[in-house]
Enzyme design. Sequence first.
Site, PDB file in Angstrom:
ATOM      1  N   ASN A   1     -69.120 -99.747  33.333  1.00  0.00           N
ATOM      2  CA  ASN A   1     -68.095-100.490  32.610  1.00  0.00           C
ATOM      3  C   ASN A   1     -66.675 -99.998  32.888  1.00  0.00           C
ATOM      4  O   ASN A   1     -65.725-100.753  32.698  1.00  0.00           O
ATOM      5  CB  ASN A   1     -68.381-100.386  31.102  1.00  0.00           C
ATOM      6  CG  ASN A   1     -67.241-100.898  30.262  1.00  0.00           C
ATOM      7  OD1 ASN A   1     -67.021-102.094  30.138  1.00  0.00           O
ATOM      8  ND2 ASN A   1     -66.473 -99.969  29.681  1.00  0.00           N
TER       9      ASN A   1
ATOM     10  N   LYS B   1     -64.413-106.890  41.854  1.00  0.00           N
ATOM     11  CA  LYS B   1     -65.413-107.441  40.942  1.00  0.00           C
ATOM     12  C   LYS B   1     -66.391-108.356  41.674  1.00  0.00           C
ATOM     13  O   LYS B   1     -67.548-108.491  41.255  1.00  0.00           O
ATOM     14  CB  LYS B   1     -64.733-108.199  39.803  1.00  0.00           C
ATOM     15  CG  LYS B   1     -64.031-107.289  38.796  1.00  0.00           C
ATOM     16  CD  LYS B   1     -65.006-106.326  38.131  1.00  0.00           C
ATOM     17  CE  LYS B   1     -64.400-105.618  36.926  1.00  0.00           C
ATOM     18  NZ  LYS B   1     -65.334-104.644  36.328  1.00  0.00           N
TER      19      LYS B   1
ATOM     20  N   ASP C   1     -65.876 -90.851  30.145  1.00  0.00           N
ATOM     21  CA  ASP C   1     -64.530 -91.381  29.992  1.00  0.00           C
ATOM     22  C   ASP C   1     -63.520 -90.379  30.526  1.00  0.00           C
ATOM     23  O   ASP C   1     -63.763 -89.176  30.519  1.00  0.00           O
ATOM     24  CB  ASP C   1     -64.236 -91.692  28.521  1.00  0.00           C
ATOM     25  CG  ASP C   1     -63.234 -92.824  28.361  1.00  0.00           C
ATOM     26  OD1 ASP C   1     -62.054 -92.598  28.707  1.00  0.00           O
ATOM     27  OD2 ASP C   1     -63.611 -93.907  27.894  1.00  0.00           O
TER      28      ASP C   1
ATOM     29  N   TYR D   1     -58.338-106.757  42.017  1.00  0.00           N
ATOM     30  CA  TYR D   1     -59.337-106.737  40.949  1.00  0.00           C
ATOM     31  C   TYR D   1     -60.462-107.734  41.244  1.00  0.00           C
ATOM     32  O   TYR D   1     -61.649-107.408  41.137  1.00  0.00           O
ATOM     33  CB  TYR D   1     -58.648-107.081  39.633  1.00  0.00           C
ATOM     34  CG  TYR D   1     -59.540-107.152  38.421  1.00  0.00           C
ATOM     35  CD1 TYR D   1     -59.868-106.004  37.711  1.00  0.00           C
ATOM     36  CD2 TYR D   1     -60.036-108.374  37.972  1.00  0.00           C
ATOM     37  CE1 TYR D   1     -60.673-106.064  36.586  1.00  0.00           C
ATOM     38  CE2 TYR D   1     -60.834-108.450  36.849  1.00  0.00           C
ATOM     39  CZ  TYR D   1     -61.157-107.296  36.159  1.00  0.00           C
ATOM     40  OH  TYR D   1     -61.955-107.370  35.044  1.00  0.00           O
TER      41      TYR D   1
ATOM     42  N   SER E   1     -66.660-109.783  36.329  1.00  0.00           N
ATOM     43  CA  SER E   1     -65.683-110.667  35.716  1.00  0.00           C
ATOM     44  C   SER E   1     -65.786-112.048  36.350  1.00  0.00           C
ATOM     45  O   SER E   1     -66.225-112.187  37.496  1.00  0.00           O
ATOM     46  CB  SER E   1     -64.270-110.100  35.946  1.00  0.00           C
ATOM     47  OG  SER E   1     -63.265-111.044  35.644  1.00  0.00           O
TER      48      SER E   1
ATOM     49  N   ASP F   1     -62.564 -87.881  35.647  1.00  0.00           N
ATOM     50  CA  ASP F   1     -62.048 -89.023  36.388  1.00  0.00           C
ATOM     51  C   ASP F   1     -63.132 -89.412  37.390  1.00  0.00           C
ATOM     52  O   ASP F   1     -63.370 -88.704  38.375  1.00  0.00           O
ATOM     53  CB  ASP F   1     -60.754 -88.639  37.108  1.00  0.00           C
ATOM     54  CG  ASP F   1     -60.106 -89.811  37.822  1.00  0.00           C
ATOM     55  OD1 ASP F   1     -60.684 -90.918  37.797  1.00  0.00           O
ATOM     56  OD2 ASP F   1     -59.027 -89.631  38.407  1.00  0.00           O
TER      57      ASP F   1
END
Length: 304
Positions: free
Chosen positions: A99, A178, A44, A174, A161, A72
């Site tokens: 994720n 995806k 993270d 996005y 997604s 990062d």
Amino acid sequence: MLTPSFESGLLDGQVAIVTGGSRGIGGATSTLLAANGAKVVIADVDKDKADEAVTAINDAYGAGSAGAFVADLVAPGACDDLVAHAIAEYGALDIVVNNAGYAWDARVHAMTDDQFQAMLDIHLMVPFRLARACAPVFRAADRADAAEGITRHRKTVMVSSMAGLLGLDGAANYASAKAGVLGLARTLAQEWGSMHVNVNAVAFGIIQTRFGQPQSDREVINTGGREIRVGMPAKQARRMGITVDPDVPLTDAEIYAARPMPFVSLGRTGTVGEAADVIFWLCSPLSNYVTGQVVPVNGGSRLG
């Protein structure tokens, strides 16, 4: 800590990486994997949240159940360092859940090159770099298994997604990223099948996370040299009927609670726990004969 749907020893002895693994879908996934026996590396960009998640998991499932890798991931070399860290800390790598991500929305006519590239970087380039770093590790592990006369499956899961399947008004960057990660997953499934690595993707519909809340100065991430306010622009939130008091922070229970959704067959949005359950299935031995697939997780949305 989010309560896992069930606990078992199904993943005993396995080591997992979960990117963006401290909160939301990633946090629920990290917890569920640990609850079923895996050692989890939470990758993270937010050190405080990563440490908080690690502490909660270790308190619940024992010291060493989870560890943090703070970086990062869009930075060059970060994905290689993440894999090296997992091997150094736990001596193996069996499961990778891609994720990490965020949204930076605008319609195409108002979108900058920087916005478009940022989504490709986090949602597509990072999974590619992580896969490239994992390839020699998985290959060596499979050869070692073969020398012992055993077969073990390892798992990679791409979080995509429904936007990657259908597009998304106001988020071409996005949706494009995806969609791209689905092509990456299907290709990896073909390339890695011979070494018993299953590669699949989940295509989520509307899952209640902090990204579904109006933007605020309390929720920011720093990635790629930019400070991004997490969530929906105020106008978009108002169009969806989502209003919050800017002076009163929402609790996790409020953020993650399912909301009524009339165009979904089940009548509501999904929860991060339900999202994690499907990821867990794809990480577990229960899916050993499933690879190269995209699993829609959308409650039966009538929009796709």
